[in-house]
Design an enzyme around this catalytic site. Structure first.
Site, PDB file in Angstrom:
ATOM      1  N   TYR A 136     -41.447  -3.453  49.199  1.00 30.52           N
ATOM      2  CA  TYR A 136     -40.503  -4.133  48.289  1.00 30.52           C
ATOM      3  C   TYR A 136     -39.615  -5.098  49.078  1.00 30.52           C
ATOM      4  CZ  TYR A 136     -36.921  -4.742  44.680  1.00 30.52           C
ATOM      5  OH  TYR A 136     -36.058  -5.288  43.752  1.00 30.52           O
TER       6      TYR A 136
ATOM      7  N   SER B 179     -33.847 -10.336  45.869  1.00 31.71           N
ATOM      8  CA  SER B 179     -32.955  -9.172  45.807  1.00 31.71           C
ATOM      9  C   SER B 179     -31.998  -9.254  46.994  1.00 31.71           C
ATOM     10  CB  SER B 179     -33.764  -7.878  45.935  1.00 31.71           C
ATOM     11  OG  SER B 179     -32.898  -6.774  46.183  1.00 31.71           O
TER      12      SER B 179
HETATM   13  N1  LIG Z   1     -32.727  -3.436  38.852  1.00 31.49           N
HETATM   14  C1  LIG Z   1     -32.219  -3.726  40.034  1.00 31.49           C
HETATM   15  O1  LIG Z   1     -31.321  -3.039  40.555  1.00 31.49           O
HETATM   16  C2  LIG Z   1     -32.722  -4.958  40.767  1.00 31.49           C
HETATM   17  C3  LIG Z   1     -32.003  -5.418  41.885  1.00 31.49           C
HETATM   18  C4  LIG Z   1     -32.463  -6.550  42.562  1.00 31.49           C
HETATM   19  C5  LIG Z   1     -33.626  -7.168  42.132  1.00 31.49           C
HETATM   20  N2  LIG Z   1     -34.300  -6.691  41.047  1.00 31.49           N
HETATM   21  C6  LIG Z   1     -35.507  -7.406  40.637  1.00 31.49           C
HETATM   22  O2  LIG Z   1     -35.302  -7.923  39.340  1.00 31.49           O
HETATM   23  C7  LIG Z   1     -36.544  -8.033  38.670  1.00 31.49           C
HETATM   24  C8  LIG Z   1     -36.455  -7.346  37.323  1.00 31.49           C
HETATM   25  O3  LIG Z   1     -36.092  -5.991  37.531  1.00 31.49           O
HETATM   26  P1  LIG Z   1     -35.606  -5.012  36.362  1.00 31.49           P
HETATM   27  O4  LIG Z   1     -34.696  -4.029  36.978  1.00 31.49           O
HETATM   28  O5  LIG Z   1     -35.161  -5.812  35.206  1.00 31.49           O
HETATM   29  O6  LIG Z   1     -37.006  -4.260  36.085  1.00 31.49           O
HETATM   30  P2  LIG Z   1     -37.622  -3.629  34.734  1.00 31.49           P
HETATM   31  O7  LIG Z   1     -38.592  -2.603  35.208  1.00 31.49           O
HETATM   32  O8  LIG Z   1     -36.553  -3.235  33.770  1.00 31.49           O
HETATM   33  O9  LIG Z   1     -38.438  -4.877  34.117  1.00 31.49           O
HETATM   34  C9  LIG Z   1     -39.551  -5.423  34.762  1.00 31.49           C
HETATM   35  C10 LIG Z   1     -40.515  -5.954  33.716  1.00 31.49           C
HETATM   36  O10 LIG Z   1     -41.645  -6.512  34.420  1.00 31.49           O
HETATM   37  C11 LIG Z   1     -42.810  -6.119  33.745  1.00 31.49           C
HETATM   38  N3  LIG Z   1     -43.953  -6.129  34.671  1.00 31.49           N
HETATM   39  C12 LIG Z   1     -44.234  -5.235  35.651  1.00 31.49           C
HETATM   40  N4  LIG Z   1     -45.398  -5.553  36.237  1.00 31.49           N
HETATM   41  C13 LIG Z   1     -45.865  -6.675  35.632  1.00 31.49           C
HETATM   42  C14 LIG Z   1     -47.018  -7.486  35.781  1.00 31.49           C
HETATM   43  N5  LIG Z   1     -47.967  -7.199  36.696  1.00 31.49           N
HETATM   44  N6  LIG Z   1     -47.177  -8.567  34.978  1.00 31.49           N
HETATM   45  C15 LIG Z   1     -46.238  -8.861  34.042  1.00 31.49           C
HETATM   46  N7  LIG Z   1     -45.128  -8.127  33.834  1.00 31.49           N
HETATM   47  C16 LIG Z   1     -44.942  -7.049  34.623  1.00 31.49           C
HETATM   48  C17 LIG Z   1     -42.527  -4.736  33.208  1.00 31.49           C
HETATM   49  O11 LIG Z   1     -43.409  -4.390  32.138  1.00 31.49           O
HETATM   50  C18 LIG Z   1     -41.067  -4.866  32.779  1.00 31.49           C
HETATM   51  O12 LIG Z   1     -40.953  -5.277  31.430  1.00 31.49           O
HETATM   52  C19 LIG Z   1     -37.591  -7.434  39.608  1.00 31.49           C
HETATM   53  O13 LIG Z   1     -38.219  -8.474  40.329  1.00 31.49           O
HETATM   54  C20 LIG Z   1     -36.755  -6.556  40.526  1.00 31.49           C
HETATM   55  O14 LIG Z   1     -37.367  -6.368  41.768  1.00 31.49           O
HETATM   56  C21 LIG Z   1     -33.865  -5.602  40.351  1.00 31.49           C
END
Ligand SMILES: NC(=O)c1ccc[n+]([C@@H]2O[C@H](COP(=O)([O-])OP(=O)(O)OC[C@H]3O[C@@H](n4cnc5c(N)ncnc54)[C@H](O)[C@@H]3O)[C@@H](O)[C@H]2O)c1
Length: 254
Positions: free
Chosen positions: A153, A139
């Site tokens: 985080y 991130s």
């Molecule tokens: N959304 C943002 O603004 C953002 C910014 C930077 C980084 N990220 C990172 O991007 C990645 C995806 O984020 P997103 O926003 O798409 O999240 P999201 O919540 O939409 O999707 C995450 C998915 O991971 C699954 N998950 C959670 N725990 C799990 C586990 N123990 N085993 C298997 N699957 C699991 C959930 O069921 C979900 O389908 C994450 O690592 C997040 O930290 C997100």
């Protein structure tokens, strides 16, 4: 474009958000996609869309992660791409002063230990072929500080970033590239809901984004597809920023 024709890709957290957009993008580019998620309904639906496979996986569980990558190899004959992306950011993870050890450990498990496990079992298979691309979701908070802390985080994403760099260097001459993807804030339902309730909170963040908006998941997926493909053949051990310019900004346009 069919840059990923017949490549075998595993996407963790493929049921939602960035993972789901990437499953769709990988499929459009010709890949065979294995979707891993803890949410069975979401994962199955994503896999069906991509004409791929769903393997219910808790990415914190070593046996399940090992079985996930073995399934990809057994079903499709090998492994080319691992997008280790599943992650959480629960509200209990906040300032260091209020975040308890349970919340700290849970976030470390799901965000960092999972990437250790997924990289370990993906690379093992890639070494057999002498080729592969591993993309680990970090991130922008891995490279910048925020006064609105989510302490575990942030620490977990710093770990993903430095672990990916080290793996990229270690395996470079064996044909395996490893990159840390650093998205800026992405327009997800969770974020929309949070900021609809509190516009000031949204404005406080948006002021730092030169592009003046949050990313769409498809824009992050496009970067992942690039890192997965041979178009990025000279990119490894990188911190790959897809952040609308946040990390480069001091004063942003009005
Ligand atoms: N959304 C943002 O603004 C953002 C910014 C930077 C980084 N990220 C990172 O991007 C990645 C995806 O984020 P997103 O926003 O798409 O999240 P999201 O919540 O939409 O999707 C995450 C998915 O991971 C699954 N998950 C959670 N725990 C799990 C586990 N123990 N085993 C298997 N699957 C699991 C959930 O069921 C979900 O389908 C994450 O690592 C997040 O930290 C997100």
């Amino acid at each position: 474009m069919q840059r990923l024709q017949d490549r075998v890709a595993v996407v963790t957290g493929g049921g939602s958000g960035i993972g789901l957009a990437t499953v769709r993008r990988f499929a459009r580019e010709g890949a065979r996609v294995v979707v891993a998620d803890i949410d069975t309904a979401a994962g199955e639906s994503a896999a069906a869309e991509a004409d791929g496979r769903f393997v219910r996986t808790d990415v914190t569980d070593e046996a399940q992660v090992r079985a996930l990558f073995q399934t990809a190899v057994d079903v499709y004959g090998g492994l080319d791409i691992a997008f280790n992306n599943a992650g959480i950011s629960p509200p209990e993870d906040d300032s260091i002063l209020t975040t308890g050890l349970d919340a700290w450990q849970r976030v470390q498990q799901v965000n960092l230990t999972s990437v250790y496990l997924c990289s370990k079992y993906a690379i093992e298979h890639m070494l057999n072929r002498g080729k592969g691309s591993v993309i680990n979701t970090a991130s922008f908070v891995a490279v910048m500080g925020a006064a609105t802390s989510q302490i575990s985080y942030t620490a977990s994403k710093g770990g993903v970033l430095s672990m990916s760099r080290e793996l990229g260097v270690q395996f470079a001459r064996q044909g395996i590239r490893v990159n840390a993807l650093c998205p800026g804030p992405v327009n997800t339902p969770l974020l929309q809901e949070l900021f609809a309730k509190d516009p000031e909170r949204a404005a406080r963040r948006l002021v730092h984004v030169p592009l003046g908006r949050f990313a769409e998941p498809e824009e992050i997926a496009a970067a992942v597809a690039f890192l997965a493909s041979d178009d990025s053949s000279f990119i490894t051990a990188s911190q790959f920023m897809v952040d609308g310019g946040i990390a480069g900004a001091y004063v942003t346009p009005l």
